[in-house]
Each structure stands twice: as C-alpha cells, then as structure tokens.
Design a protein around this motif. Structure first.
Motif, PDB file in Angstrom:
ATOM      1  N   ARG A  15       3.654   3.880  -0.502  1.00  0.00           N
ATOM      2  CA  ARG A  15       4.595   3.341  -1.492  1.00  0.00           C
ATOM      3  C   ARG A  15       5.836   2.763  -0.816  1.00  0.00           C
ATOM      4  NH1 ARG A  15       2.768   8.252  -4.419  1.00  0.00           N
ATOM      5  NH2 ARG A  15       1.257   7.543  -5.982  1.00  0.00           N
ATOM      6  N   ARG A  16       6.274   3.394   0.271  1.00  0.00           N
ATOM      7  CA  ARG A  16       7.423   2.846   0.990  1.00  0.00           C
ATOM      8  C   ARG A  16       7.063   1.512   1.637  1.00  0.00           C
ATOM      9  NH1 ARG A  16      11.585   5.894   5.180  1.00  0.00           N
ATOM     10  NH2 ARG A  16      12.962   4.091   5.456  1.00  0.00           N
ATOM     11  N   ALA A  17       5.885   1.430   2.248  1.00  0.00           N
ATOM     12  CA  ALA A  17       5.432   0.174   2.842  1.00  0.00           C
ATOM     13  C   ALA A  17       5.281  -0.905   1.782  1.00  0.00           C
ATOM     14  CB  ALA A  17       4.114   0.384   3.584  1.00  0.00           C
ATOM     15  N   ASP A  18       4.772  -0.517   0.616  1.00  0.00           N
ATOM     16  CA  ASP A  18       4.579  -1.469  -0.477  1.00  0.00           C
ATOM     17  C   ASP A  18       5.907  -2.029  -0.957  1.00  0.00           C
ATOM     18  OD1 ASP A  18       2.777  -2.810  -2.188  1.00  0.00           O
ATOM     19  OD2 ASP A  18       3.327  -1.483  -3.823  1.00  0.00           O
ATOM     20  N   GLY A  19       6.928  -1.185  -0.992  1.00  0.00           N
ATOM     21  CA  GLY A  19       8.248  -1.654  -1.409  1.00  0.00           C
ATOM     22  C   GLY A  19       8.854  -2.647  -0.438  1.00  0.00           C
ATOM     23  N   LEU A  20       8.529  -2.508   0.844  1.00  0.00           N
ATOM     24  CA  LEU A  20       9.064  -3.413   1.861  1.00  0.00           C
ATOM     25  C   LEU A  20       8.274  -4.714   1.945  1.00  0.00           C
ATOM     26  CD1 LEU A  20       9.729  -0.821   4.710  1.00  0.00           C
ATOM     27  CD2 LEU A  20      11.444  -1.983   3.301  1.00  0.00           C
ATOM     28  N   SER A  21       6.984  -4.670   1.591  1.00  0.00           N
ATOM     29  CA  SER A  21       6.132  -5.859   1.688  1.00  0.00           C
ATOM     30  C   SER A  21       5.212  -5.909   0.472  1.00  0.00           C
ATOM     31  CB  SER A  21       5.310  -5.807   2.982  1.00  0.00           C
ATOM     32  OG  SER A  21       4.533  -6.971   3.154  1.00  0.00           O
ATOM     33  N   PRO A  22       5.765  -6.303  -0.693  1.00  0.00           N
ATOM     34  CA  PRO A  22       5.014  -6.197  -1.953  1.00  0.00           C
ATOM     35  C   PRO A  22       3.786  -7.091  -2.065  1.00  0.00           C
ATOM     36  CG  PRO A  22       7.109  -7.335  -2.280  1.00  0.00           C
ATOM     37  CD  PRO A  22       7.151  -6.783  -0.896  1.00  0.00           C
ATOM     38  N   GLY A  23       3.636  -8.073  -1.187  1.00  0.00           N
ATOM     39  CA  GLY A  23       2.446  -8.916  -1.235  1.00  0.00           C
ATOM     40  C   GLY A  23       1.347  -8.464  -0.299  1.00  0.00           C
ATOM     41  N   ASP A  24       1.604  -7.412   0.457  1.00  0.00           N
ATOM     42  CA  ASP A  24       0.674  -6.916   1.468  1.00  0.00           C
ATOM     43  C   ASP A  24      -0.458  -6.119   0.806  1.00  0.00           C
ATOM     44  OD1 ASP A  24      -0.567  -5.588   3.621  1.00  0.00           O
ATOM     45  OD2 ASP A  24       1.297  -5.477   4.752  1.00  0.00           O
ATOM     46  N   PRO A  25      -1.721  -6.421   1.112  1.00  0.00           N
ATOM     47  CA  PRO A  25      -2.828  -5.679   0.491  1.00  0.00           C
ATOM     48  C   PRO A  25      -3.065  -4.299   1.092  1.00  0.00           C
ATOM     49  CG  PRO A  25      -3.687  -7.352   1.975  1.00  0.00           C
ATOM     50  CD  PRO A  25      -2.205  -7.568   1.928  1.00  0.00           C
ATOM     51  N   VAL A  26      -2.445  -3.975   2.224  1.00  0.00           N
ATOM     52  CA  VAL A  26      -2.763  -2.724   2.907  1.00  0.00           C
ATOM     53  C   VAL A  26      -2.391  -1.508   2.068  1.00  0.00           C
ATOM     54  CG1 VAL A  26      -2.168  -1.249   4.875  1.00  0.00           C
ATOM     55  CG2 VAL A  26      -2.766  -3.651   5.240  1.00  0.00           C
ATOM     56  N   ALA A  27      -1.212  -1.502   1.443  1.00  0.00           N
ATOM     57  CA  ALA A  27      -0.774  -0.326   0.681  1.00  0.00           C
ATOM     58  C   ALA A  27      -1.749   0.020  -0.456  1.00  0.00           C
ATOM     59  CB  ALA A  27       0.644  -0.531   0.153  1.00  0.00           C
ATOM     60  N   PRO A  28      -2.113  -0.927  -1.332  1.00  0.00           N
ATOM     61  CA  PRO A  28      -3.075  -0.554  -2.378  1.00  0.00           C
ATOM     62  C   PRO A  28      -4.444  -0.177  -1.823  1.00  0.00           C
ATOM     63  CG  PRO A  28      -2.570  -2.908  -2.487  1.00  0.00           C
ATOM     64  CD  PRO A  28      -1.574  -2.295  -1.559  1.00  0.00           C
ATOM     65  N   ILE A  29      -4.846  -0.767  -0.699  1.00  0.00           N
ATOM     66  CA  ILE A  29      -6.125  -0.389  -0.094  1.00  0.00           C
ATOM     67  C   ILE A  29      -6.075   1.057   0.386  1.00  0.00           C
ATOM     68  CG2 ILE A  29      -7.606  -0.770   1.915  1.00  0.00           C
ATOM     69  CD1 ILE A  29      -7.118  -3.768   1.585  1.00  0.00           C
ATOM     70  N   CYS A  30      -4.967   1.432   1.027  1.00  0.00           N
ATOM     71  CA  CYS A  30      -4.833   2.820   1.493  1.00  0.00           C
ATOM     72  C   CYS A  30      -4.755   3.792   0.316  1.00  0.00           C
ATOM     73  CB  CYS A  30      -3.601   2.951   2.382  1.00  0.00           C
ATOM     74  SG  CYS A  30      -3.787   2.206   4.016  1.00  0.00           S
ATOM     75  N   LEU A  31      -4.029   3.416  -0.728  1.00  0.00           N
ATOM     76  CA  LEU A  31      -3.967   4.273  -1.914  1.00  0.00           C
ATOM     77  C   LEU A  31      -5.346   4.413  -2.552  1.00  0.00           C
ATOM     78  CD1 LEU A  31      -0.626   2.979  -3.463  1.00  0.00           C
ATOM     79  CD2 LEU A  31      -1.030   5.266  -2.521  1.00  0.00           C
ATOM     80  N   LEU A  32      -6.123   3.347  -2.531  1.00  0.00           N
ATOM     81  CA  LEU A  32      -7.503   3.397  -3.032  1.00  0.00           C
ATOM     82  C   LEU A  32      -8.337   4.349  -2.182  1.00  0.00           C
ATOM     83  CD1 LEU A  32      -9.978   2.380  -4.618  1.00  0.00           C
ATOM     84  CD2 LEU A  32      -9.978   0.351  -3.173  1.00  0.00           C
ATOM     85  N   ALA A  33      -8.196   4.261  -0.872  1.00  0.00           N
ATOM     86  CA  ALA A  33      -8.952   5.145   0.016  1.00  0.00           C
ATOM     87  C   ALA A  33      -8.596   6.603  -0.229  1.00  0.00           C
ATOM     88  CB  ALA A  33      -8.684   4.771   1.475  1.00  0.00           C
TER      89      ALA A  33
END
Length: 341
Positions: free
Chosen positions: A114-132
């Motif tokens: 969530r912290r990474a997502d807040g810094l880079s909201p267009g990055d697909p990595v955060a939702p992929i990791c949350l999915l995993a």
C-alpha cells in the motif's frame, strides 16, 4: 549445455540478480532505472524480488535512498515473497502462535504494498503483490479476497477479482497477475461441487478465451493441465498415457501454438512459457511444431514442467535434452517469425 537462470535471456537482469546474490543493490537500481515498459518492469521486479527475499539488500538500499520509489516497490516485492515462502513451507500451521506469525508477515507485506502504491499509483506491482497475498488468507480475514467474479461469468468462484482488475487496468492482460490468480484458485477452498483444480482449469480456459492474439495468457490452460497431470500421477492414474491426446487438451495446445507462438517474438518470450509449450506439443504428438519451439528455447530450459513429468525431478535437464534430441532428429525447425512487439 542446458542451464537455468531466472533472468533467462535478459542479460542486464542477469547481472543485477548476480549482484543481489552478492549482497549489493546498485545494479538492481540501475537496471530498474533503465526499464521502459510496465510489462518489463513487472517481470524484472518479480525476478529481483525472489532473488532479494532472503537477503537484506533492499533494506540496505532503502537505508541509503529512503525516498526511492523503486526501492519501495522492491520492498513490497521482497516482503510479499517472504510471506508467501513462509506460508507455503509451513502449511498447515496449527499452532496459534505460528498462525499469528504468518499473519503478521502477510500484514507487513500488505502495508509495504500500500505504501508503494501510494508513491506510484500507476504501477501494477502493488495490486499484483496484494493479489498474490490472497493465497495466505486461509481464514478469510479480508473481504477483497471474496469478491464475486465479473458478470456474466457466474460459474467462476468468488476470489480477489478486484485486485486482478486493478492490475489489469495498469498492465493489460498482465502475465504475472493472471498466473497469481490461477495459483490462488489452485490452493483455495474450491466448492462443494468442484475441486480446486477444476475451478483453476475453468479460470484458465476463461482467461484464454479473453486474451488477445499473441498474449502469453493463451498458455494458461497448459499450466493448469500440468498441475492436473501431476495430481493424477501422484494418485497412480493408469490412464495418464492418454492425457495429452484428449481432444480438448489437444485443441488448447494447438491454439497456444498458433495464436501465441505464431504471433509473438520468441526471443522476448518467457522461457517458462516456451518450455511449457514444448512439453505440451511433444506430449500431444505435435512433433513438427515442437521443433520450432525447441529452436526458440535454445539452452534456456526451465525446471518446470520437465521435473513434473520425469520419475526423478532432479533429472529434469536429462528429460529436456532427451525430448529435444528426439524431436530435432526428426524435424528441422523452420525460421522463426515473430510478429508481436
């Protein structure tokens, strides 16, 4: 000589992985700074995350550059890998204290995502990791892991569909996101009527039906079929010799070859995808087509699926080489023509 490295043909990534294994982070920083597309970013951070998960390299990077967005994304990667590794290696966890420790690891990873997502909201990595991380939610603590599938596909099970959609919005038909979803369904609770593998197979077929031409998601049914094959072999199924020539499986193999391999640039393709396709083509009797895939693989063999179809998993290289040699003795591979970017 057949070898294996998670970086495959990506020489810059290979150098960064070796640097990470030596306890250094500068090459990782540099290769990520030169990564130009979300597709490549997702693939490279995944490989680096696995390499760095058992080391403190990313923490050292963050200590030196606490404002680095790339370092925060990599911290989300390594904490996710640590949580998944702990969950998979210690299942089933019956000790309440151990369950709490596993939950704390997963929660730490979610916070990092969530912290990474807040810094880079267009990055697909955060939702992929949350999915995993949905794989670790065995107690059903999080409502986002029990979302209804998109209509009208009501036969698919509830799951982390919102997280898959979030990843899809940022990186269309993300290979990793769909593979993560397949894994969640394979280890999830299933239903009264369907086994986990049957649910995962339905998802793989649904995904392939939605994927565009040239998409690696067209191979998702092959991954699901390999898992089913492994389970049946472990049960001593005597009909396995006929498994890969089943009409529906043969159709999936042909579609993967024609609509993915025939339309992509094999030199830029996932080594795992090429190896899964080569195995499926060989097992299904498509030997002429297999020659072109083996030619594209070169010496970049991957343990899976060869370790799943041989009697001794440690002999997977020998299985690969024997299968490749038998095929190429009979058929000369045609020139490779890739048409996808």
């Amino acid at each position: 000589m057949v070898g294996y490295h998670p970086a495959g043909r990506d020489t810059a990534l290979y150098t960064a992985v070796q640097d990470v294994k030596a306890g250094h982070w500068m090459q990782m920083r540099q290769v990520l700074a030169r990564t130009g597309t979300w597709r490549e970013w997702t693939a490279r951070t995944q490989v680096l995350g696995v390499a760095a998960a058992r080391r403190n390299v990313v923490e050292l990077w963050l200590r030196e550059e606490p404002q680095s967005v790339a370092a925060r994304v990599m911290y989300a990667r390594v904490t996710t890998e640590r949580a998944l590794d702990a969950h998979r290696s210690r299942q089933p966890a019956k000790d309440p204290r151990r369950v709490q420790q596993l939950d704390e690891l997963a929660d730490r990873a979610r916070q990092a995502c969530r912290r990474a997502d807040g810094l880079s909201p267009g990055d697909p990595v955060a939702p992929i990791c949350l999915l995993a991380l949905a794989e670790t939610d065995t107690a059903g603590r999080f409502p986002e892991h029990r979302v209804a599938p998109p209509p009208p596909d009501v036969l698919l099970p509830h799951g982390p569909w919102g997280l898959l959609e979030a990843a899809h919005r940022r990186e269309g038909f993300s290979r990793e996101a769909w593979h993560r979803m397949l894994r969640v369904l394979q280890v999830g609770p299933g239903s009264v009527y369907l086994s986990r593998r049957a649910v995962a197979m339905d998802f793989a077929r649904w995904s392939a039906s939605k994927a565009p031409l040239g998409s690696p998601l067209l191979l998702l049914p092959l991954y699901a079929h390999v898992e089913e094959y492994r389970a049946r072999r472990d049960r001593g199924d005597v009909m396995l010799s006929l498994w890969w020539i089943n009409e529906s499986i043969a159709s999936a193999i042909a579609k993967a070859f024609e609509d993915w391999f025939g339309r992509c640039n094999p030199a830029a393709a996932s080594s795992a995808d090429l190896n899964y396709l080569a195995h499926a083509l060989t097992a299904g009797g498509f030997l002429k087509e297999t020659a072109a895939v083996f030619h594209a693989i070169g010496d970049y063999a991957t343990p899976a699926p060869w370790q799943y179809v041989t009697h001794d998993p440690d002999q997977w290289r020998e299985e690969f080489e024997a299968t490749r040699s038998a095929c190429l003795r009979r058929f000369k591979p045609p020139p490779l023509v890739g048409r996808c970017p």
